[in-house]
Design a protein around this motif. Sequence first.
Motif, mmCIF file in Angstrom:
data_model
loop_
_atom_site.group_PDB
_atom_site.id
_atom_site.type_symbol
_atom_site.label_atom_id
_atom_site.label_comp_id
_atom_site.label_asym_id
_atom_site.label_seq_id
_atom_site.Cartn_x
_atom_site.Cartn_y
_atom_site.Cartn_z
ATOM 1 N N ASP A 311 -12.409 33.016 -31.429
ATOM 2 C CA ASP A 311 -13.873 33.121 -31.465
ATOM 3 C C ASP A 311 -14.361 33.790 -32.750
ATOM 4 O OD1 ASP A 311 -16.375 32.539 -30.332
ATOM 5 O OD2 ASP A 311 -16.583 34.572 -29.584
ATOM 6 N N PHE A 312 -13.839 33.336 -33.872
ATOM 7 C CA PHE A 312 -14.276 33.832 -35.172
ATOM 8 C C PHE A 312 -15.747 33.494 -35.406
ATOM 9 C CE2 PHE A 312 -14.627 32.899 -39.859
ATOM 10 C CZ PHE A 312 -14.674 34.233 -40.250
ATOM 11 N N ASP A 313 -16.485 34.448 -35.947
ATOM 12 C CA ASP A 313 -17.903 34.255 -36.252
ATOM 13 C C ASP A 313 -18.037 33.597 -37.619
ATOM 14 O OD1 ASP A 313 -20.590 34.344 -36.711
ATOM 15 O OD2 ASP A 313 -20.771 36.531 -36.633
ATOM 16 N N TRP A 314 -18.220 32.276 -37.631
ATOM 17 C CA TRP A 314 -18.292 31.536 -38.886
ATOM 18 C C TRP A 314 -19.559 31.853 -39.668
ATOM 19 C CZ3 TRP A 314 -14.446 28.671 -41.021
ATOM 20 C CH2 TRP A 314 -13.345 28.419 -40.207
ATOM 21 N N GLY A 315 -20.538 32.450 -39.006
ATOM 22 C CA GLY A 315 -21.757 32.842 -39.722
ATOM 23 C C GLY A 315 -21.518 33.938 -40.739
ATOM 24 N N THR A 316 -20.389 34.632 -40.597
ATOM 25 C CA THR A 316 -20.049 35.688 -41.558
ATOM 26 C C THR A 316 -18.695 35.401 -42.206
ATOM 27 O OG1 THR A 316 -19.030 37.007 -39.791
ATOM 28 C CG2 THR A 316 -21.351 37.429 -40.275
ATOM 29 N N MET A 317 -18.417 34.128 -42.453
ATOM 30 C CA MET A 317 -17.068 33.758 -42.875
ATOM 31 C C MET A 317 -16.695 34.282 -44.251
ATOM 32 S SD MET A 317 -17.514 29.688 -43.546
ATOM 33 C CE MET A 317 -18.904 28.994 -44.429
ATOM 34 N N TYR A 318 -17.656 34.571 -45.110
ATOM 35 C CA TYR A 318 -17.317 35.051 -46.444
ATOM 36 C C TYR A 318 -17.015 36.541 -46.457
ATOM 37 C CZ TYR A 318 -19.085 30.516 -47.909
ATOM 38 O OH TYR A 318 -19.280 29.164 -48.044
ATOM 39 N N ASN A 322 -15.496 39.296 -37.668
ATOM 40 C CA ASN A 322 -16.017 39.400 -36.305
ATOM 41 C C ASN A 322 -15.393 38.354 -35.392
ATOM 42 O OD1 ASN A 322 -17.868 41.458 -37.132
ATOM 43 N ND2 ASN A 322 -19.192 39.862 -37.978
ATOM 44 N N TYR A 323 -14.752 38.836 -34.327
ATOM 45 C CA TYR A 323 -14.053 37.985 -33.380
ATOM 46 C C TYR A 323 -14.335 38.463 -31.948
ATOM 47 C CZ TYR A 323 -11.068 36.483 -37.332
ATOM 48 O OH TYR A 323 -10.583 35.985 -38.531
ATOM 49 N N PHE A 324 -13.834 37.690 -30.973
ATOM 50 C CA PHE A 324 -13.694 38.118 -29.577
ATOM 51 C C PHE A 324 -15.022 38.333 -28.843
ATOM 52 C CE2 PHE A 324 -10.322 40.523 -32.043
ATOM 53 C CZ PHE A 324 -9.377 39.519 -31.942
ATOM 54 N N MET A 325 -16.088 37.651 -29.246
ATOM 55 C CA MET A 325 -17.367 37.853 -28.580
ATOM 56 C C MET A 325 -17.472 37.066 -27.274
ATOM 57 S SD MET A 325 -18.898 40.093 -30.337
ATOM 58 C CE MET A 325 -20.514 40.002 -29.569
ATOM 59 N N ASN A 326 -16.900 35.850 -27.254
ATOM 60 C CA ASN A 326 -17.094 34.976 -26.095
ATOM 61 C C ASN A 326 -15.773 34.277 -25.760
ATOM 62 O OD1 ASN A 326 -17.871 33.117 -24.161
ATOM 63 N ND2 ASN A 326 -19.637 32.358 -25.301
ATOM 64 N N HIS A 327 -15.234 34.524 -24.586
ATOM 65 C CA HIS A 327 -13.967 33.900 -24.206
ATOM 66 C C HIS A 327 -14.173 32.534 -23.548
ATOM 67 C CE1 HIS A 327 -15.117 35.986 -20.429
ATOM 68 N NE2 HIS A 327 -14.539 34.945 -19.843
ATOM 69 N N ARG A 328 -15.417 32.086 -23.421
ATOM 70 C CA ARG A 328 -15.703 30.820 -22.741
ATOM 71 C C ARG A 328 -15.954 29.651 -23.685
ATOM 72 N NH1 ARG A 328 -17.239 31.377 -17.220
ATOM 73 N NH2 ARG A 328 -17.046 33.534 -16.526
ATOM 74 N N LEU A 410 -7.112 46.007 -29.082
ATOM 75 C CA LEU A 410 -7.475 46.120 -27.665
ATOM 76 C C LEU A 410 -8.488 45.053 -27.271
ATOM 77 C CD1 LEU A 410 -7.742 50.004 -27.271
ATOM 78 C CD2 LEU A 410 -5.936 48.495 -26.394
ATOM 79 N N ARG A 411 -9.418 44.752 -28.169
ATOM 80 C CA ARG A 411 -10.394 43.693 -27.897
ATOM 81 C C ARG A 411 -9.703 42.329 -27.822
ATOM 82 N NH1 ARG A 411 -14.617 42.873 -31.777
ATOM 83 N NH2 ARG A 411 -15.807 41.966 -30.057
ATOM 84 N N MET A 412 -8.738 42.123 -28.694
ATOM 85 C CA MET A 412 -7.967 40.875 -28.667
ATOM 86 C C MET A 412 -7.220 40.726 -27.343
ATOM 87 S SD MET A 412 -4.951 39.818 -31.333
ATOM 88 C CE MET A 412 -4.040 38.269 -31.232
ATOM 89 N N GLN A 413 -6.599 41.789 -26.888
ATOM 90 C CA GLN A 413 -5.869 41.767 -25.622
ATOM 91 C C GLN A 413 -6.796 41.422 -24.462
ATOM 92 O OE1 GLN A 413 -4.031 45.496 -24.614
ATOM 93 N NE2 GLN A 413 -2.994 44.688 -22.818
#
Length: 435
Positions: A311-318, A322-328, A410-413
Amino acid sequence: MSQYLHINRSFKSLFSLVFIIVIGFVFTRCNEVDLNDDPEEETEVNIYKVATVNIITANNAEIESKEIYTDCSVEVRSENPKWNYSGTAKIRGRGNSTWLWYPKKPFRIKLNEKASVLGLGENRDWVLLADYRDPTHLMNTFVFTVGQTLEMPFVNNIRYVEVNLNGEYIGVYTLTEQVEEGESRVAIDEDNGLLLSLDVDDGPELAPEENDNFWSAVYHMPVCVKNPDIISNAQLEHIKSELALLEKAIKDANYSEVEKLLDIPSFIDFMLIQELVYNVEVAAPRSMYLFKDVNSKWTMGPLWDFDAGFDFDWGTMYTGHNYFMNHRELVLGTSPLHHTGGYVVPGFFTDLFKSRQFVAEYKTRWLAIEDQIMADCWPATYAFAEEFSVAMARDAERWPIGKDNETEILRMQQWLSNRINYLNTVINNYPDGTN
């Protein structure tokens, strides 16, 4: 005299007994030492340790190109003395977005002579991944661990190292194998085995000057030939026709025909992993490999490049991490065949979902592996984090990204745990197919 002889014989007997006991003790201890020094056991302990790599370029030249190699010396220092290495090599940059966008650069090293590095199989070609975008430094490691647990045909290994370049500390890197043909790599025939990359960046649109790429005949995917290394136009057309046979069988969802051409279990594992970590690069596609040895089936893999998943946030790709916001979020969606609720990925990856037999096998495989992911794969991945925490603090000081490594792990887990529970429902409810 007789008394003396008796005492002397008694002393000799006692000495012999003591000698036997001592020798037995020494023999036992030697065996214990041999067991404790068993190479496999030693490797299991040391793979998690962070080693040091010192690189000195000729005349302290900067590494400014990912096309042109610079001469260098390489020294590897590990807690395991058997893994220490010193030799000459060449080094250049590598990667696409990771080379262009980020200050911490990845590198490719070509040793002048084949060598084992940190216990890995002998070869000349090695990669240093910067993992600058990944705040956990575990994303590739986790996927490789899953691939190894599932016994996929070739899966990269990971060693964590701290790198000094021309005397300057440049942070924690993951050292791994270059994806290529080789005895300890993709073990196919050097001249006639095929290793292909489905990748926009290496394909004919973005690399039109190259003569080793083409558009696939059925699905119009960008294809780059990684092996054989040098090919003629006639060979390129032959490779294109070989791939087209597989593409046509998949498009028709002709299970019996596909089974003759493709290692279906490897394909299922490959796609389950892409969805597990939400690797949207399937849609491009990027870094999707498949290979075929002489008189063998096509096989998916090796697995590669997963810092665009989770769930990488492509809006901030440069600049973002930011990851792990939405597991769905889903790659294949709730109905892979129709891309419902997912990405429109090439039909090469989804048309088999027309087949009832394929869907049944896909669901069965997920049920067989889902519990292993957090029970086995995650602890094996986390063992690296337990060892690299001190080194990662130094890396964070060198490359501050505004993220705490331990918090992100921990967020990744938690994200993975939630995602597995969610995928249980999603995959179980995939439509059963039409063929």
